[in-house]
Scaffold this motif. Sequence first.
Motif, PDB file in Angstrom:
ATOM      1  N   HIS A 249       0.747  -1.164   0.067  1.00  0.00           N
ATOM      2  CA  HIS A 249      -0.026  -0.057   0.021  1.00  0.00           C
ATOM      3  C   HIS A 249       0.830   1.406   0.026  1.00  0.00           C
ATOM      4  O   HIS A 249       0.608   2.113  -0.810  1.00  0.00           O
ATOM      5  CB  HIS A 249      -0.930   0.047   1.251  1.00  0.00           C
ATOM      6  N   GLY A 250       1.852   1.137   0.940  1.00  0.00           N
ATOM      7  CA  GLY A 250       2.715   2.568   0.848  1.00  0.00           C
ATOM      8  C   GLY A 250       3.720   2.572  -0.062  1.00  0.00           C
ATOM      9  O   GLY A 250       4.124   3.808  -0.187  1.00  0.00           O
ATOM     10  N   LEU A 251       4.070   1.682  -0.551  1.00  0.00           N
ATOM     11  CA  LEU A 251       5.282   1.937  -1.424  1.00  0.00           C
ATOM     12  C   LEU A 251       5.123   1.516  -3.158  1.00  0.00           C
ATOM     13  O   LEU A 251       6.210   1.912  -3.849  1.00  0.00           O
ATOM     14  CB  LEU A 251       6.515   1.236  -0.973  1.00  0.00           C
ATOM     15  N   LEU A 252       4.359   0.924  -3.480  1.00  0.00           N
ATOM     16  CA  LEU A 252       4.076   0.552  -4.859  1.00  0.00           C
ATOM     17  C   LEU A 252       3.846   1.900  -5.846  1.00  0.00           C
ATOM     18  O   LEU A 252       4.632   2.202  -6.705  1.00  0.00           O
ATOM     19  CB  LEU A 252       2.930  -0.071  -5.147  1.00  0.00           C
ATOM     20  N   PRO A 253       3.562   3.083  -5.011  1.00  0.00           N
ATOM     21  CA  PRO A 253       3.411   4.434  -5.797  1.00  0.00           C
ATOM     22  C   PRO A 253       4.708   4.767  -6.204  1.00  0.00           C
ATOM     23  O   PRO A 253       4.999   5.183  -7.236  1.00  0.00           O
ATOM     24  CB  PRO A 253       2.582   5.302  -4.858  1.00  0.00           C
ATOM     25  N   GLU A 254       5.701   4.815  -4.851  1.00  0.00           N
ATOM     26  CA  GLU A 254       6.837   5.338  -5.334  1.00  0.00           C
ATOM     27  C   GLU A 254       7.911   4.385  -6.125  1.00  0.00           C
ATOM     28  O   GLU A 254       8.661   4.749  -6.918  1.00  0.00           O
ATOM     29  CB  GLU A 254       7.745   5.358  -3.961  1.00  0.00           C
ATOM     30  N   ALA A 255       7.677   3.175  -5.937  1.00  0.00           N
ATOM     31  CA  ALA A 255       8.352   2.081  -6.884  1.00  0.00           C
ATOM     32  C   ALA A 255       7.959   2.450  -8.431  1.00  0.00           C
ATOM     33  O   ALA A 255       8.853   2.420  -9.413  1.00  0.00           O
ATOM     34  CB  ALA A 255       7.861   0.699  -6.576  1.00  0.00           C
ATOM     35  N   LEU A 256       6.804   2.551  -8.642  1.00  0.00           N
ATOM     36  CA  LEU A 256       6.238   3.021 -10.018  1.00  0.00           C
ATOM     37  C   LEU A 256       6.897   4.306 -10.601  1.00  0.00           C
ATOM     38  O   LEU A 256       7.427   4.452 -11.480  1.00  0.00           O
ATOM     39  CB  LEU A 256       4.890   3.011 -10.340  1.00  0.00           C
TER      40      LEU A 256
END
Length: 282
Positions: A249-256
């Motif tokens: 939830h927390g880090l997939l946005p940053e990963a992309l």
Amino acid sequence: MKYFLMMTAFVLLGLSPLHARENIKSEPLTTGTSYLLSTHGIERRINIVVPAEYDETDHSYPVLIMLDGGFQQDFYLALGIERWNQLWQRSAPVIFVGVETVDRQRELLPPTESEEEQERYPTAGESADFRAWLSETVLPLIRDHYRDDGRAFLAGESAAGHFVAETWAIAPKLFDGYAALSPSLQWDNQGLSHRLAGMEKQDRPALFVSLADEGGGTEEGVLRFVSEAGSNLCFADRRTELAHANTLHGLLPEALQYLLPTDADWLEEYGLTLRCSDRTDE
């Protein structure tokens, strides 16, 4: 008078909430396309969703393979995050591919010498076969049916994060970028990080790898892996902020955002920042 009352009743009936509800139009909610494929002797779905503008343009797009991408797994959450990123232009649009897993330890993890892990997960250890299936069946299927631009990215969390990290380490050219979220690098007595430490240094694609408040062998394995991974890396050290359960939830946005950057110049203004840490220990 009787006739007037009857007509009034018919009119009121026609305007009743029940009648109104019966006349509401509906249509199926279509998100994408599912393909039924088999590997490891088990059928599973490959769920593919194209960018919103796909049918209105002739553009080609990169492919994002999201592991554990079944309907009862991370498909809806991960797709929602990817689409939310697009709304803000936080990451570039992709052909989103959710790959369902069935026996996760069998499909996503390599063999282990740990007797405790062998006893707990007796079917584990066939990640090499699953990787070959992705390369030889899934990617060709996507490229035969969709307008991809030749690039493909791989993302996964926990055991799937280990699979991502292992693929990056031993078959780096298979994908153009990797996101390993809270990878289970305690597996096989931290075998993957030890293996990477003994490998010859080479140029590999971009890697986003994260660490939450996990401690123990997982933390040791991730820190060793990061220390050996070279410079083409974003290490999201969130040991003081996240737990294993909310890493996706927390880090997939940053990963992309890291793997598929855009030219948007307003992201920082709205707090949509990418935080890569240089720390490998504390």
